[in-house]
Structures are given as C-alpha cells and as structure tokens.
Design a protein around this motif. Structure first.
Motif, PDB file in Angstrom:
ATOM      1  N   THR A  67       0.860  -1.179   0.000  1.00 23.52           N
ATOM      2  CA  THR A  67       0.000   0.000   0.000  1.00 23.52           C
ATOM      3  C   THR A  67       0.898   1.232   0.000  1.00 23.52           C
ATOM      4  O   THR A  67       2.000   1.205   0.544  1.00 23.52           O
ATOM      5  N   PRO A  68       0.472   2.320  -0.603  1.00 23.96           N
ATOM      6  CA  PRO A  68       1.310   3.519  -0.634  1.00 23.96           C
ATOM      7  C   PRO A  68       1.576   4.038   0.784  1.00 23.96           C
ATOM      8  O   PRO A  68       0.710   3.979   1.654  1.00 23.96           O
ATOM      9  N   ALA A  69       2.772   4.530   0.988  1.00 20.58           N
ATOM     10  CA  ALA A  69       3.135   5.102   2.287  1.00 20.58           C
ATOM     11  C   ALA A  69       2.307   6.361   2.517  1.00 20.58           C
ATOM     12  O   ALA A  69       2.171   7.202   1.629  1.00 20.58           O
ATOM     13  N   ILE A  83       6.044  20.170   7.492  1.00 18.05           N
ATOM     14  CA  ILE A  83       6.249  18.869   8.133  1.00 18.05           C
ATOM     15  C   ILE A  83       7.514  18.246   7.562  1.00 18.05           C
ATOM     16  O   ILE A  83       7.669  18.172   6.338  1.00 18.05           O
ATOM     17  N   THR A  84       8.407  17.820   8.437  1.00 15.05           N
ATOM     18  CA  THR A  84       9.590  17.082   8.002  1.00 15.05           C
ATOM     19  C   THR A  84       9.410  15.615   8.366  1.00 15.05           C
ATOM     20  O   THR A  84       8.745  15.299   9.359  1.00 15.05           O
ATOM     21  N   HIS A  85      10.000  14.753   7.568  1.00 16.62           N
ATOM     22  CA  HIS A  85       9.856  13.315   7.821  1.00 16.62           C
ATOM     23  C   HIS A  85      10.960  12.529   7.125  1.00 16.62           C
ATOM     24  O   HIS A  85      11.662  13.044   6.258  1.00 16.62           O
ATOM     25  N   ASP A  86      11.102  11.295   7.533  1.00 15.21           N
ATOM     26  CA  ASP A  86      12.008  10.351   6.900  1.00 15.21           C
ATOM     27  C   ASP A  86      11.176   9.204   6.347  1.00 15.21           C
ATOM     28  O   ASP A  86      10.000   9.045   6.672  1.00 15.21           O
ATOM     29  N   VAL A  87      11.802   8.394   5.520  1.00 12.72           N
ATOM     30  CA  VAL A  87      11.138   7.236   4.923  1.00 12.72           C
ATOM     31  C   VAL A  87      12.009   6.014   5.199  1.00 12.72           C
ATOM     32  O   VAL A  87      13.225   6.067   5.054  1.00 12.72           O
ATOM     33  N   SER A  88      11.386   4.933   5.643  1.00 14.60           N
ATOM     34  CA  SER A  88      12.114   3.675   5.768  1.00 14.60           C
ATOM     35  C   SER A  88      11.545   2.709   4.740  1.00 14.60           C
ATOM     36  O   SER A  88      10.366   2.766   4.404  1.00 14.60           O
ATOM     37  N   GLU A  89      12.403   1.847   4.240  1.00 15.48           N
ATOM     38  CA  GLU A  89      11.952   0.882   3.248  1.00 15.48           C
ATOM     39  C   GLU A  89      12.225  -0.529   3.737  1.00 15.48           C
ATOM     40  O   GLU A  89      13.183  -0.779   4.461  1.00 15.48           O
ATOM     41  N   LYS A  90      11.344  -1.433   3.349  1.00 17.84           N
ATOM     42  CA  LYS A  90      11.477  -2.837   3.695  1.00 17.84           C
ATOM     43  C   LYS A  90      11.270  -3.640   2.424  1.00 17.84           C
ATOM     44  O   LYS A  90      10.211  -3.572   1.809  1.00 17.84           O
ATOM     45  N   THR A 106       8.575  -3.770  -2.466  1.00 15.13           N
ATOM     46  CA  THR A 106       9.231  -2.997  -1.412  1.00 15.13           C
ATOM     47  C   THR A 106       8.174  -2.120  -0.771  1.00 15.13           C
ATOM     48  O   THR A 106       7.438  -1.413  -1.462  1.00 15.13           O
ATOM     49  N   SER A 107       8.078  -2.176   0.553  1.00  5.95           N
ATOM     50  CA  SER A 107       7.115  -1.334   1.256  1.00  5.95           C
ATOM     51  C   SER A 107       7.852  -0.169   1.910  1.00  5.95           C
ATOM     52  O   SER A 107       9.005  -0.299   2.315  1.00  5.95           O
ATOM     53  N   PHE A 108       7.175   0.961   1.996  1.00  3.39           N
ATOM     54  CA  PHE A 108       7.749   2.170   2.574  1.00  3.39           C
ATOM     55  C   PHE A 108       6.897   2.618   3.747  1.00  3.39           C
ATOM     56  O   PHE A 108       5.681   2.483   3.737  1.00  3.39           O
ATOM     57  N   THR A 109       7.553   3.186   4.760  1.00  2.00           N
ATOM     58  CA  THR A 109       6.873   3.707   5.940  1.00  2.00           C
ATOM     59  C   THR A 109       7.384   5.122   6.202  1.00  2.00           C
ATOM     60  O   THR A 109       8.591   5.371   6.120  1.00  2.00           O
ATOM     61  N   ILE A 110       6.474   6.022   6.505  1.00  4.41           N
ATOM     62  CA  ILE A 110       6.845   7.391   6.856  1.00  4.41           C
ATOM     63  C   ILE A 110       7.101   7.424   8.360  1.00  4.41           C
ATOM     64  O   ILE A 110       6.289   6.941   9.138  1.00  4.41           O
ATOM     65  N   GLU A 111       8.234   7.993   8.758  1.00  5.33           N
ATOM     66  CA  GLU A 111       8.578   8.037  10.181  1.00  5.33           C
ATOM     67  C   GLU A 111       9.298   9.336  10.517  1.00  5.33           C
ATOM     68  O   GLU A 111       9.615  10.128   9.634  1.00  5.33           O
ATOM     69  N   ASN A 112       9.547   9.539  11.798  1.00  2.00           N
ATOM     70  CA  ASN A 112      10.203  10.754  12.314  1.00  2.00           C
ATOM     71  C   ASN A 112       9.500  12.027  11.838  1.00  2.00           C
ATOM     72  O   ASN A 112      10.133  12.988  11.431  1.00  2.00           O
ATOM     73  N   ILE A 113       8.185  12.028  11.912  1.00  2.00           N
ATOM     74  CA  ILE A 113       7.390  13.170  11.463  1.00  2.00           C
ATOM     75  C   ILE A 113       7.458  14.272  12.523  1.00  2.00           C
ATOM     76  O   ILE A 113       7.212  14.016  13.697  1.00  2.00           O
ATOM     77  N   GLN A 114       7.804  15.475  12.067  1.00  2.00           N
ATOM     78  CA  GLN A 114       7.942  16.601  12.999  1.00  2.00           C
ATOM     79  C   GLN A 114       7.424  17.880  12.369  1.00  2.00           C
ATOM     80  O   GLN A 114       7.503  18.068  11.165  1.00  2.00           O
ATOM     81  N   THR A 115       6.900  18.751  13.219  1.00  2.00           N
ATOM     82  CA  THR A 115       6.533  20.106  12.810  1.00  2.00           C
ATOM     83  C   THR A 115       7.286  21.046  13.740  1.00  2.00           C
ATOM     84  O   THR A 115       7.140  20.966  14.949  1.00  2.00           O
ATOM     85  N   THR A 116       8.084  21.914  13.175  1.00  2.00           N
ATOM     86  CA  THR A 116       8.911  22.781  14.015  1.00  2.00           C
ATOM     87  C   THR A 116       8.184  24.049  14.459  1.00  2.00           C
ATOM     88  O   THR A 116       8.450  24.553  15.538  1.00  2.00           O
ATOM     89  N   GLN A 117       7.241  24.552  13.642  1.00  2.00           N
ATOM     90  CA  GLN A 117       6.584  25.811  13.998  1.00  2.00           C
ATOM     91  C   GLN A 117       5.297  25.619  14.791  1.00  2.00           C
ATOM     92  O   GLN A 117       4.751  26.575  15.304  1.00  2.00           O
ATOM     93  N   HIS A 118       4.781  24.408  14.847  1.00  2.15           N
ATOM     94  CA  HIS A 118       3.509  24.162  15.508  1.00  2.15           C
ATOM     95  C   HIS A 118       3.632  23.052  16.545  1.00  2.15           C
ATOM     96  O   HIS A 118       4.421  22.130  16.376  1.00  2.15           O
TER      97      HIS A 118
END
Length: 147
Positions: free
Chosen positions: A29-31, A109-116, A122-134
């Motif tokens: 499924t799409p990340a 929003i900043t984020h990283d992507v991990s792949e498996k 290959t599946s992808f997961t969005i992680e380390n999601i952060q908002t610096t101003q809010h």
C-alpha cells in the motif's frame, strides 16, 4: 510407461520452478500518514468548525511539486501520500487558505522514509514526522497539529 511418468514428473517440476510466487494482487500500500489540524485556542478541528473547507487545502514538497492527499470527510482528517524516493530530510508544506475570511496557515512537516524489501515488493513507511513551527502530538497514530 516409465517414459510417460518421467515426462509428467519433469513437466510438473518445470511448471513449479517457473511459476511466479508473487500473486497479481500482492502490492504494498502507498506510504501515508494522517493529520488532524485543530485550532490552538478552540481545540476544535478546523474543518469541523468551518475555519477552512476541504477545497482550501494544498500540499506541496519543498520544491513546490504537488503532493497527493485525500481529505476524509467523516473524520475531518487529511491523509498525505509523500514521495518515497528520498529516505531522509524530506519536507512538505500544507497550506490552508480561506480567502473569504482571510484565514491562512502554513504547516511545514519534516519526515524520513524507511523501506522494507519484501519478496514481491518494497514497502515504505513514513517516520520521524515533525513540525517545528507548531505544537503537535501523536494520538492513536494520527498527527494532531495545533495552528
């Protein structure tokens, strides 16, 4: 008789070796991740209290390219489908703009992507999601962002 048995055995072996173990429907499924935007003072969802309408949402990456998203009306959430080509230091910008009331908010929003790597995809997961101003927090897997 031995030749026919040998032929059937070889044919069965060939078919079993050449069959793809991946089924047609086997796809990742799409990340994505979900965002709930609430007012800092009202503590209400900004779509529920009609500060913004779903048609007043735009999402772009740091280079200005559109990021696919889906608004989920029953829960007033935004489901984001960021690009998964870069694994680290990704960012996207959600812009909410109501021209009638002059209400405007930009959420970076900043984020990283991990792949498996799986056998068939290959599946992808969005992680380390952060908002610096809010101010934001994760509630039941949904990122709640106060604007």
């Amino acid at each position: 008789m031995k030749k026919i048995t040998y032929f059937v055995l070889m044919l069965g072996l060939f078919v079993s070796m050449s069959c793809d173990k991946c089924l047609e429907g086997d796809r990742a499924t799409p990340a994505s991740f979900f965002v709930n935007v609430i007012g800092n003072y009202s503590q209400q969802n900004v779509f529920e209290n009609e500060t913004f309408l779903p048609t007043q949402i735009s999402v772009v990456d740091s280079e200005g390219e559109a990021i696919p998203f889906r608004f989920i009306p029953n829960s007033n959430l935004i489901q984001l489908f960021p690009d998964t080509r870069n694994l680290t230091n990704n960012s996207l910008i959600i812009t909410l703009s109501n021209e009638e009331t002059s209400a405007f908010s930009e959420i970076t929003i900043t984020h990283d992507v991990s792949e498996k790597v799986e056998e068939c995809y290959t599946s992808f997961t969005i992680e380390n999601i952060q908002t610096t101003q809010h101010v934001s927090e994760v509630v039941d897997g949904i990122y709640v962002i106060k604007i």
